[in-house]
Design a protein around this motif. Sequence first.
Motif, mmCIF file in Angstrom:
data_model
loop_
_atom_site.group_PDB
_atom_site.id
_atom_site.type_symbol
_atom_site.label_atom_id
_atom_site.label_comp_id
_atom_site.label_asym_id
_atom_site.label_seq_id
_atom_site.Cartn_x
_atom_site.Cartn_y
_atom_site.Cartn_z
ATOM 1 N N GLU A 132 0.819 -1.217 0.000
ATOM 2 C CA GLU A 132 0.000 0.000 0.000
ATOM 3 C C GLU A 132 0.848 1.261 0.000
ATOM 4 O OE1 GLU A 132 -2.998 2.830 2.381
ATOM 5 O OE2 GLU A 132 -2.284 1.059 3.439
ATOM 6 N N ILE A 133 1.849 1.338 0.855
ATOM 7 C CA ILE A 133 2.652 2.554 0.967
ATOM 8 C C ILE A 133 3.446 2.796 -0.313
ATOM 9 C CG2 ILE A 133 4.520 3.678 2.247
ATOM 10 C CD1 ILE A 133 1.786 3.525 3.733
ATOM 11 N N VAL A 134 4.051 1.758 -0.870
ATOM 12 C CA VAL A 134 4.810 1.917 -2.113
ATOM 13 C C VAL A 134 3.881 2.341 -3.244
ATOM 14 C CG1 VAL A 134 6.119 0.651 -3.874
ATOM 15 C CG2 VAL A 134 6.700 0.391 -1.458
ATOM 16 N N THR A 135 2.697 1.743 -3.318
ATOM 17 C CA THR A 135 1.727 2.109 -4.354
ATOM 18 C C THR A 135 1.301 3.566 -4.204
ATOM 19 O OG1 THR A 135 0.913 -0.164 -4.422
ATOM 20 C CG2 THR A 135 -0.495 1.523 -5.381
ATOM 21 N N GLU A 136 1.002 4.000 -2.999
ATOM 22 C CA GLU A 136 0.610 5.388 -2.775
ATOM 23 C C GLU A 136 1.717 6.349 -3.177
ATOM 24 O OE1 GLU A 136 -1.074 6.537 0.985
ATOM 25 O OE2 GLU A 136 -2.162 4.644 1.160
ATOM 26 N N ILE A 137 2.953 6.036 -2.820
ATOM 27 C CA ILE A 137 4.081 6.913 -3.144
ATOM 28 C C ILE A 137 4.293 6.991 -4.655
ATOM 29 C CG2 ILE A 137 6.601 7.121 -2.995
ATOM 30 C CD1 ILE A 137 6.325 6.078 -0.079
ATOM 31 N N ILE A 138 4.204 5.865 -5.323
ATOM 32 C CA ILE A 138 4.397 5.841 -6.768
ATOM 33 C C ILE A 138 3.290 6.595 -7.487
ATOM 34 C CG2 ILE A 138 4.348 4.304 -8.795
ATOM 35 C CD1 ILE A 138 5.895 2.268 -7.090
ATOM 36 N N LEU A 139 2.065 6.518 -6.984
ATOM 37 C CA LEU A 139 0.928 7.109 -7.681
ATOM 38 C C LEU A 139 0.700 8.595 -7.412
ATOM 39 C CD1 LEU A 139 -1.675 4.215 -7.521
ATOM 40 C CD2 LEU A 139 -0.288 4.936 -9.450
ATOM 41 N N ILE A 140 1.422 9.195 -6.480
ATOM 42 C CA ILE A 140 1.216 10.627 -6.195
ATOM 43 C C ILE A 140 1.465 11.495 -7.436
ATOM 44 C CG2 ILE A 140 2.186 12.607 -4.941
ATOM 45 C CD1 ILE A 140 2.175 10.858 -2.430
ATOM 46 N N PRO A 141 2.583 11.347 -8.152
ATOM 47 C CA PRO A 141 2.765 12.187 -9.352
ATOM 48 C C PRO A 141 1.715 11.902 -10.434
ATOM 49 C CG PRO A 141 4.838 11.160 -8.725
ATOM 50 C CD PRO A 141 3.769 10.543 -7.887
#
Length: 154
Positions: free
Chosen positions: A55-64
């Motif tokens: 979840e955290i990696v996905t959220e970080i990747i999807l911010i931009p």
Amino acid sequence: MQHLPKRIKIIWWQITAFNLFLWLVLIAGIIIAHHFWNWLPLWLLYFVGAGMVVEIVTEIILIPYRYAIYEYEVRDTDVEIRHGYFFRHHVAIPIARVQNVDLHQGPLLRLQKLYKVKIATGGSTHEIEALDHEEALRLKEQVMALALEARNAF
């Protein structure tokens, strides 16, 4: 189409950090329950830890990406909002159906001097996640003036 202010990314980072904190509290609870009371299986810790990482990696990747696809536009006939990365939402709100435009500001938005704009129609409410104060006021006045003009035309 206009994008949200770049400062919204900071808020999304803060929300991700808070989610990480909640995950870590859950993992600590599982460790404590397993160590002291031995009533939670240890495999649950690995399962929750893997969920946290995904979840955290996905959220970080999807911010931009989330920032790049969130757009809005006010036209004479409607307000158009596009957002969503897995499930795309493309909403056109007819100006004639707009009843109210509200500005909201929670603690995270307040720190960045941003406002959430809520456009209410008879049956639903649509949001633009964050705008600068001047832009939010301008949008509110523009939409309400167009809505009043559309109502007077009938």
